[in-house]
Design an enzyme around this catalytic site. Structure first.
Site, PDB file in Angstrom:
ATOM      1  CD  GLU A 278      28.130  33.565  47.141  1.00  0.00           C
ATOM      2  OE1 GLU A 278      29.246  33.943  46.762  1.00  0.00           O
ATOM      3  OE2 GLU A 278      27.653  33.887  48.246  1.00  0.00           O
ATOM      4  CD1 TRP A 281      28.730  37.602  47.115  1.00  0.00           C
ATOM      5  CD2 TRP A 281      30.376  39.134  47.033  1.00  0.00           C
ATOM      6  NE1 TRP A 281      28.908  38.135  48.377  1.00  0.00           N
ATOM      7  CE2 TRP A 281      29.909  39.067  48.347  1.00  0.00           C
ATOM      8  CE3 TRP A 281      31.410  40.019  46.728  1.00  0.00           C
ATOM      9  CZ2 TRP A 281      30.432  39.852  49.367  1.00  0.00           C
ATOM     10  CZ3 TRP A 281      31.943  40.809  47.736  1.00  0.00           C
ATOM     11  CH2 TRP A 281      31.452  40.722  49.045  1.00  0.00           C
ATOM     12  CD1 TRP A 309      53.301  44.658  49.977  1.00  0.00           C
ATOM     13  CD2 TRP A 309      52.300  43.103  51.228  1.00  0.00           C
ATOM     14  NE1 TRP A 309      51.947  44.860  49.880  1.00  0.00           N
ATOM     15  CE2 TRP A 309      51.302  43.914  50.635  1.00  0.00           C
ATOM     16  CE3 TRP A 309      51.885  42.060  52.052  1.00  0.00           C
ATOM     17  CZ2 TRP A 309      49.951  43.717  50.848  1.00  0.00           C
ATOM     18  CZ3 TRP A 309      50.535  41.862  52.254  1.00  0.00           C
ATOM     19  CH2 TRP A 309      49.588  42.684  51.673  1.00  0.00           C
ATOM     20  CG  ASN A 344      34.531  31.248  47.448  1.00  0.00           C
ATOM     21  OD1 ASN A 344      35.209  32.105  46.912  1.00  0.00           O
ATOM     22  ND2 ASN A 344      33.775  31.498  48.518  1.00  0.00           N
ATOM     23  CD1 TRP A 362      47.134  43.217  48.037  1.00  0.00           C
ATOM     24  CD2 TRP A 362      46.381  42.642  46.018  1.00  0.00           C
ATOM     25  NE1 TRP A 362      46.832  44.373  47.346  1.00  0.00           N
ATOM     26  CE2 TRP A 362      46.357  44.046  46.100  1.00  0.00           C
ATOM     27  CE3 TRP A 362      45.946  42.045  44.831  1.00  0.00           C
ATOM     28  CZ2 TRP A 362      45.931  44.866  45.060  1.00  0.00           C
ATOM     29  CZ3 TRP A 362      45.510  42.857  43.788  1.00  0.00           C
ATOM     30  CH2 TRP A 362      45.510  44.251  43.903  1.00  0.00           C
ATOM     31  CD1 TRP A 385      43.575  36.973  44.047  1.00  0.00           C
ATOM     32  CD2 TRP A 385      44.874  36.909  45.880  1.00  0.00           C
ATOM     33  NE1 TRP A 385      44.186  35.743  44.093  1.00  0.00           N
ATOM     34  CE2 TRP A 385      44.993  35.677  45.201  1.00  0.00           C
ATOM     35  CE3 TRP A 385      45.591  37.097  47.053  1.00  0.00           C
ATOM     36  CZ2 TRP A 385      45.798  34.636  45.673  1.00  0.00           C
ATOM     37  CZ3 TRP A 385      46.400  36.058  47.524  1.00  0.00           C
ATOM     38  CH2 TRP A 385      46.497  34.854  46.839  1.00  0.00           C
TER      39      TRP A 385
HETATM   40  P1  FAD Z   1      29.335  28.787  42.758  1.00  0.00           P
HETATM   41  O1  FAD Z   1      29.436  28.824  44.229  1.00  0.00           O
HETATM   42  O2  FAD Z   1      28.541  27.714  42.148  1.00  0.00           O
HETATM   43  O3  FAD Z   1      28.787  30.216  42.302  1.00  0.00           O
HETATM   44  C1  FAD Z   1      28.172  30.425  41.016  1.00  0.00           C
HETATM   45  C2  FAD Z   1      28.866  31.557  40.296  1.00  0.00           C
HETATM   46  O4  FAD Z   1      28.769  32.758  41.045  1.00  0.00           O
HETATM   47  C3  FAD Z   1      30.355  31.335  40.103  1.00  0.00           C
HETATM   48  O5  FAD Z   1      30.604  30.505  38.987  1.00  0.00           O
HETATM   49  C4  FAD Z   1      30.851  32.755  39.922  1.00  0.00           C
HETATM   50  O6  FAD Z   1      30.627  33.231  38.626  1.00  0.00           O
HETATM   51  C5  FAD Z   1      29.957  33.526  40.886  1.00  0.00           C
HETATM   52  N1  FAD Z   1      30.617  33.657  42.195  1.00  0.00           N
HETATM   53  C6  FAD Z   1      30.509  32.836  43.263  1.00  0.00           C
HETATM   54  N2  FAD Z   1      31.229  33.308  44.298  1.00  0.00           N
HETATM   55  C7  FAD Z   1      31.800  34.458  43.867  1.00  0.00           C
HETATM   56  C8  FAD Z   1      32.663  35.423  44.480  1.00  0.00           C
HETATM   57  N3  FAD Z   1      33.061  35.309  45.745  1.00  0.00           N
HETATM   58  N4  FAD Z   1      33.087  36.460  43.733  1.00  0.00           N
HETATM   59  C9  FAD Z   1      32.684  36.612  42.444  1.00  0.00           C
HETATM   60  N5  FAD Z   1      31.850  35.742  41.825  1.00  0.00           N
HETATM   61  C10 FAD Z   1      31.421  34.678  42.524  1.00  0.00           C
HETATM   62  N6  FAD Z   1      35.890  33.639  40.596  1.00  0.00           N
HETATM   63  C11 FAD Z   1      36.072  33.596  39.254  1.00  0.00           C
HETATM   64  O7  FAD Z   1      35.112  33.319  38.514  1.00  0.00           O
HETATM   65  N7  FAD Z   1      37.294  33.855  38.713  1.00  0.00           N
HETATM   66  C12 FAD Z   1      38.387  34.156  39.476  1.00  0.00           C
HETATM   67  O8  FAD Z   1      39.472  34.413  38.934  1.00  0.00           O
HETATM   68  C13 FAD Z   1      38.223  34.170  40.894  1.00  0.00           C
HETATM   69  N8  FAD Z   1      39.281  34.401  41.706  1.00  0.00           N
HETATM   70  C14 FAD Z   1      39.091  34.418  43.062  1.00  0.00           C
HETATM   71  C15 FAD Z   1      40.196  34.686  43.885  1.00  0.00           C
HETATM   72  C16 FAD Z   1      40.052  34.710  45.266  1.00  0.00           C
HETATM   73  C17 FAD Z   1      41.244  35.025  46.142  1.00  0.00           C
HETATM   74  C18 FAD Z   1      38.782  34.460  45.839  1.00  0.00           C
HETATM   75  C19 FAD Z   1      38.613  34.482  47.335  1.00  0.00           C
HETATM   76  C20 FAD Z   1      37.688  34.201  45.028  1.00  0.00           C
HETATM   77  C21 FAD Z   1      37.816  34.177  43.635  1.00  0.00           C
HETATM   78  N9  FAD Z   1      36.731  33.906  42.784  1.00  0.00           N
HETATM   79  C22 FAD Z   1      36.915  33.899  41.428  1.00  0.00           C
HETATM   80  C23 FAD Z   1      35.372  33.745  43.316  1.00  0.00           C
HETATM   81  C24 FAD Z   1      34.937  32.291  43.618  1.00  0.00           C
HETATM   82  O9  FAD Z   1      35.923  31.628  44.352  1.00  0.00           O
HETATM   83  C25 FAD Z   1      34.603  31.492  42.370  1.00  0.00           C
HETATM   84  O10 FAD Z   1      33.731  32.219  41.531  1.00  0.00           O
HETATM   85  C26 FAD Z   1      33.928  30.163  42.709  1.00  0.00           C
HETATM   86  O11 FAD Z   1      34.736  29.394  43.560  1.00  0.00           O
HETATM   87  C27 FAD Z   1      33.652  29.404  41.436  1.00  0.00           C
HETATM   88  O12 FAD Z   1      33.120  28.143  41.705  1.00  0.00           O
HETATM   89  P2  FAD Z   1      31.628  27.783  41.309  1.00  0.00           P
HETATM   90  O13 FAD Z   1      31.375  28.111  39.881  1.00  0.00           O
HETATM   91  O14 FAD Z   1      31.378  26.389  41.749  1.00  0.00           O
HETATM   92  O15 FAD Z   1      30.817  28.811  42.202  1.00  0.00           O
END
Ligand code: FAD
Length: 485
Positions: A278, A281, A309, A344, A362, A385
């Site tokens: 992650e 990602w 849209w 997420n 979006w 998005w």
């Molecule tokens: P954990 O699951 O603990 O993951 C650890 C770290 O990995 C996160 O803090 C983050 O830095 C990174 N990470 C995890 N999943 C993703 C992912 N899918 N994409 C990119 N990085 C990821 N994340 C943001 O940090 N900022 C945003 O503005 C953002 N907007 C999003 C919008 C949409 C529509 C979607 C589907 C996802 C978005 N995410 C965003 C990704 C993800 O949802 C969040 O990073 C995550 O929910 C943060 O929670 P956590 O720190 O507990 O994640």
């Protein structure tokens, strides 16, 4: 003849998305220079944060100010156009060097180049460091030297590189600049809401700053949450993820600190491997943005530029407020509004609902998230998005449409998450919690739910909305001669 003591000129450390003293390459380099340090944060109108992120920034700067003051080098705050402010500050203090950590986005790279060239032309030497990512932007390439379009191949290549270098500890003490330097107060930056204070839920949920970032990471690893990460990360009803995202977004903890802390646990299990993926990602999102500077506004797949849209304002407002009549969607949107964060899985469900069920662009959702998320991040938000909308390079196909009832039943099986954020449904039996409109009237009445009065009827019918979305998608796939498969 008397010898005057030799006075060292000070150096400036410009803080940005690196609001920490530990593993901060610019601060370390400034410290090693042996010169007195003037740390500065500049609030520039060019800064693109939304309201929730501003709240975070205020408190994060407060925490950083306390830490730097304790180390002997208090931070100063200034407002205005960044290069003009830095130029003035260098002239005022006689500072001969500027240190800063780069922000790995194309927009900031352009801005940084402008600032560096202006200061250098005035005789200030400038040292910048890369610290926001595990791999510097643009470094990960295909064998042909192109950027990756698909995450799996990108991350596979990342994992062939050696681990990033280990983090450096925070300094024990910093050499401060004895001459007072004028500063505006933190409140003058205007980061907190000026009218109605809507930040109560943010205060209840978060503690911005480096200390809490470190605490969250330690608990995530030492309490064993990471061990279950693989199975729990999709469950919004559990505390199954790290919640490090806002701390990472503001650089209160470095990404390599997170990486090395997790790696030091020993042999990777499924939880650890999944967690590191992650983080991958996040790297991938930044890589996409690096190569596609317009990604926050324009679809990566050009055929989506012509997507028909519908953009219904009333439906969009209902989505923002968590009043769509679909409990999992509403719970997510209310979690976002109240706490500035959303799980997420629910980000994916709510985003899909806006784009596919309501046929809203979006970009509208991206903007709302940017304004309301404390972790709003230019790369991850836009990429998230576009992934959901199907317009990203490695995206969920548009025709894969989340069913909000089945998603709710699968990922919030007991309805705890919905009950927490949609209290008007709390009394409903679990069987109906994700589809109250199908509940028998007697059960609704017993639970105190009156559809259309204290909780809305669904604003769209799932089946019809799905058919409409597929029809709209056909229009763009026909344009490009594509096949719906
Ligand atoms: P954990 O699951 O603990 O993951 C650890 C770290 O990995 C996160 O803090 C983050 O830095 C990174 N990470 C995890 N999943 C993703 C992912 N899918 N994409 C990119 N990085 C990821 N994340 C943001 O940090 N900022 C945003 O503005 C953002 N907007 C999003 C919008 C949409 C529509 C979607 C589907 C996802 C978005 N995410 C965003 C990704 C993800 O949802 C969040 O990073 C995550 O929910 C943060 O929670 P956590 O720190 O507990 O994640």
């Amino acid at each position: 003849m008397s010898l005057k003591p030799f006075a060292l000129s000070p150096v400036l450390v410009w803080f940005r998305r690196d609001l920490r003293v530990g593993d901060n390459p610019s601060l370390t380099a400034a410290d090693l220079s042996g010169q007195p340090i003037i740390p500065v944060y500049i609030h520039d109108d060019e800064n693109p944060e939304g309201g929730a992120a501003h709240w975070w920034l205020h408190h994060s700067l407060k925490a950083l100010g306390t830490d730097l003051g304790r180390l002997g080098s208090p931070i100063i705050f200034r407002m205005g156009e960044t290069s003009a402010v830095l130029e003035k500050l260098a002239a005022e203090t006689g500072a001969d060097t500027l240190y800063f950590n780069r922000i790995p986005t194309p927009r900031e790279a352009v801005r940084e180049a402008r600032i560096v060239s202006r200061l250098q032309s005035l005789g200030v030497s400038v040292h910048s460091h890369e610290t926001g990512l595990l791999f510097p932007p643009g470094r990960i390439r295909t064998k042909d030297g192109n950027n990756f379009k698909v995450f799996t191949a990108f991350w596979k290549t990342c994992t062939t590189f050696p681990d990033p270098s280990p983090p450096t500890p925070a300094p024990n003490v910093l050499k401060g600049w004895a001459t007072p330097v004028s500063t505006v107060g933190l409140d003058a930056l205007g980061l907190l809401p000026s009218g109605v204070d809507w930040t109560g839920g943010l205060h209840e949920t978060w503690m911005p700053g480096e200390a809490d970032a470190q605490r969250r990471l330690t608990e995530f690893v030492e309490d064993g949450v990471i061990g279950h990460y693989d199975s729990d990360r999709d469950r919004p009803d559990r505390e199954g993820t790290s919640r490090l995202s806002p701390h990472l977004a503001f650089g209160e903890i470095s990404i390599r600190t997170v990486w090395h802390t997790v790696r030091s646990m020993g042999e990777p299990g499924n939880g650890m491997t999944r967690f590191l993926t992650e983080l991958g990602w996040r790297e991938f999102c930044y890589d996409l943005l690096w190569h596609n500077p317009g990604m926050m506004l324009r679809p990566l797949r050009s055929e989506f530029a012509n997507f028909p849209w519908k953009g219904d304002k009333a439906a969009y407002n209902a989505w923002c407020k968590g009043l769509t009549g679909y409990p999992i969607v509403d719970a997510g949107m209310r979690q976002l509004w109240r706490t500035g964060w959303m799980h997420n899985r629910v980000r994916m469900i709510t985003a899909s609902f806006l784009v596919k069920h309501l046929l809203c662009p979006w970009q509208d959702g991206e903007r709302w998230f940017r304004d309301t998320l404390v972790d709003a991040d230019p790369a991850s938000n836009a990429a998230g998005w576009q992934w959901v909308a199907g317009s990203g390079t490695d995206a969920a196909p548009f025709f894969r449409i989340f069913n909000p009832i089945l998603q709710g039943e699968r990922f919030d099986p007991d309805g705890h998450y919905v009950r927490q954020y949609v209290p008007e449904l709390a009394g409903l039996p679990t069987r109906w919690i994700h589809q109250p409109w199908n509940a028998p009237p007697l059960e609704l009445a017993a639970a105190g739910v009156c559809l259309g009065k204290n909780y809305p009827h669904p604003i769209v019918d799932h089946g019809r909305a799905r058919a409409n979305a597929l029809e709209a998608f056909k229009m763009i796939s026909n344009v490009r001669g594509g096949d719906l498969a």
